[in-house]
Design a protein around this motif. Structure first.
Motif: not given
Lengths: 192, 441
Positions: A2-4, A16, A18-19, A21-22, A24-26, A115
């Motif tokens: 998995s890419i973590v 996070h 480069d993410d 959607y992060w 939105f999650f938080i 999140g």
């Protein structure tokens, strides 16, 4: 597999970043609260106390067992506070409150996304299973979501409350979330 | 690899018409790695015919029915964390989670421009929530249950229940597998309440994570179906692990000590992972440690067989299941095959080294390497496990049925319990010689 994103402990890099959607999650509160686990567990009714009391050990050992069990369920720190039995706030006369702390990268009060609520979710998992376990040992236990768990945690020696009411701890700084207090009559020894 | 006789016969006569028709469809036979191979038409499994629903209906006999429905465990933590042995259903978190109402799908769908970015995000989310292993499988109709939905102790009804597996796969092309691993040290006291605790607590934690993940996918504006796909099939296809002789998925980092809970089928655009090769196929051909130590002889010593069109090692699930009521007083989840598996080791560099060596070794040289690794495993971890584990007031050095407080420094008076002197080895009931009644070798 998995890419973590991983980082060194001393690195200040936001893993996070480069993410897209992060955030939105938080931050974004869920449109339907039924999609969250936190509401679900918080509203679940407490079960019965097991009719036969388990053979227990001395209070020192039992408090260590409670702490080890909470650690096994995922608590980073566990403390026990003594409650004033004649207080109006505690009419049931529970002598002790068990406080569990989990790490919180984002302050759950200001991050209402799924999140941001993950520390709350982890805390609810611990308090649900731990209080159920104490009831199965044959002792009363109740999760008190109304209480100010931070004050009790400060009382149990986790850290100090600062002027704004945040809990500051030597282990985690302010990045800590105190799960709801479990009040119980299991014979324990209070911290500090 | 030996095939069953009827399979060999049909291959000798050329490929059957049914098989050809199957191969021509829009769903090509998926590659599942070296441990499992789809060789023929797979009939979708009716989840009502799987072990737990069968037992729920009483089709496996009275002792098992009563074990499933009417037993309360002696152990407080098992009453909290194990399915069906609670004194009060409300203390079991999975009941609360599985029986909850389904949330609505967010009408403001989050746009996914690059599925790779979304895949990275959803994996980061699952890890953030506490999952140990996350992977995505490309769905295939043969991975799905025949009809209805299967979530233990709960329901997963949705609007798509009447659809065929093919229609579901067209609409929901990805299966998200997220799972938790259980603790290595506690697993050493498998066939004991300590091993049960390791297994069951990580299981209810995993259920909670999957429920939260399902909710999050719905908040992103996509559909998430539960109870649709067979976890083992999705796990093999997504590269969570390879299928071992013991019928368990064997993972690169955790060995056989991972749960295979119900995965999430979704239309969220993702990039599927590939099956892995960590040498399980070569290892299982030689090792047979699980088959040797299985208390009920449920694990085969023979080669792979073709069962329902899938070539794999087939365990005898009925004898495995039948052990449970006999041992209920001492433990509830056996886990012997997971504990003795040479791949089940702490997640440290030397196990990574061994797995890497197996992965990079050419196929012809693998048997020699496997023999060497098996010798090391037998030498240092023993042919069977009998280590003594203490955790809280549990002690696997106390014989089953006897009571003793071995907590050091405890001065509390324990009624009717003598302090026992026990050796530095664990008692794991039942011993092999007591259980040959299940299947004679």
């Amino acid at each position: 597999m998995s890419i973590v994103a991983r980082k060194w402990p001393w690195s200040k890099k936001d893993v996070h970043r480069d993410d897209p959607y992060w955030d939105f999650f938080i931050k974004t509160p869920p449109a339907d609260l039924t999609n969250t686990v936190t509401e679900l567990i918080r509203n679940a009714p407490a079960g019965n106390v097991f009719p036969t009391k388990t053979d227990i050990h001395t209070p020192e050992i039992m408090s260590q067992h409670v702490k080890d069990m909470a650690r096994y369920f995922g608590a980073e720190w566990t403390g026990i506070a003594k409650l004033e039995s004649h207080d109006d706030q505690h009419p049931d006369g529970y002598p002790f409150a068990v406080l569990c702390a989990v790490r919180a990268e984002y302050e759950p009060r200001v991050s209402p996304g799924i999140g941001g609520q993950v520390p709350v979710q982890n805390g609810l998992f611990i308090t649900f299973v731990l209080s159920a376990w104490i009831r199965e040992l044959g002792f009363r236990a109740r999760v008190e979501s109304q209480w100010e768990a931070k004050t009790l945690a400060a009382q149990a020696g986790l850290g100090r409350l600062d002027a704004e009411g945040r809990l500051v701890t030597p282990q985690f700084g302010t990045k800590v979330y105190i799960a709801d207090a479990i009040c119980t009559d299991l014979p324990l020894i209070a911290n500090g | 690899m030996a095939l069953t006789s009827e399979q060999t016969a049909s291959q000798a006569n050329g490929r059957s018409a049914a098989h050809d028709a199957y191969a021509d469809t829009e769903f090509p036979t998926p590659y599942l790695g070296r441990s499992v191979r789809i060789v023929d038409k797979v009939v979708n499994v009716d989840m009502q015919q799987s072990p737990h629903p069968k037992n729920q209906r009483g089709e496996l006999g009275k002792p098992l029915f009563n074990w499933y429905h009417n037993t309360v465990s002696k152990d407080p933590l098992t009453r909290v964390s194990a399915p069906n042995h609670f004194a009060d259903r409300r203390h079991f978190l999975s009941t609360v989670i599985n029986q909850a109402a389904k949330g609505a799908i967010n009408s403001r769908q989050v746009e996914v421009r690059d599925p790779a970015v979304m895949t990275r995000h959803i994996k980061a989310v699952a890890h953030y929530m506490g999952a140990d292993v996350v992977a995505v499988a490309k769905a295939h109709p043969s991975f799905l249950y025949a009809g209805g939905r299967y979530v233990q102790d709960g329901s997963a009804q949705d609007d798509y229940e009447s659809k065929t597996p093919e229609a579901l796969v067209r609409q929901f092309p990805y299966i998200l597998v997220a799972t938790t691993a259980w603790d290595y040290d506690k697993l050493q006291a498998h066939r004991h309440f300590i091993g049960d605790a390791a297994y069951h607590v990580s299981q209810i934690k995993g259920n909670m994570i999957l429920k939260a993940l399902e909710g999050y996918i719905k908040e992103l504006g996509y559909t998430a179906l539960r109870g649709v796909a067979i976890p083992q099939a999705a796990g093999v296809a997504s590269g969570v692990g390879e299928l071992g002789r013991n019928g368990l998925l064997i993972n690169k980092h955790f060995g056989a000590r991972i749960h295979m809970p119900d995965p999430i089928m979704t239309d969220l655009p993702l990039v599927p992972d590939e099956p892995v090769d960590i040498g399980v196929d070569d290892f299982c051909k030689i090792c047979r440690k699980c088959a040797n130590t299985c208390p009920t002889n449920s694990i085969t010593f023979d080669d792979k067989v073709v069962h329902n069109g899938v070539e794999k090692y087939k365990i005898n699930w009925l004898t495995c299941y039948k052990l449970r009521p006999y041992v209920h007083d001492h433990w509830s989840s056996c886990l012997t095959c997971a504990a003795v598996c040479p791949y089940t080791k702490p997640n440290v560099w030397w196990r990574d080294l061994a797995v890497w060596a197996l992965h990079t070794c050419p196929y012809v040289a693998r048997p020699a390497l496997v023999h060497a690794l098996k010798w090391i495993d037998d030498r240092f971890w023993g042919v069977t496990r009998n280590s003594r584990v203490r955790w809280l007031d549990y002690d696997s050095g106390v014989k089953p049925g006897e009571h003793a407080c071995t907590v050091s420094g405890c001065t509390a008076s324990h009624s009717g319990q003598e302090q026992e002197v026990v050796g530095e080895f664990g008692f794991y009931a039942p011993l092999k010689e007591n259980t040959n009644r299940f299947v004679k070798r």
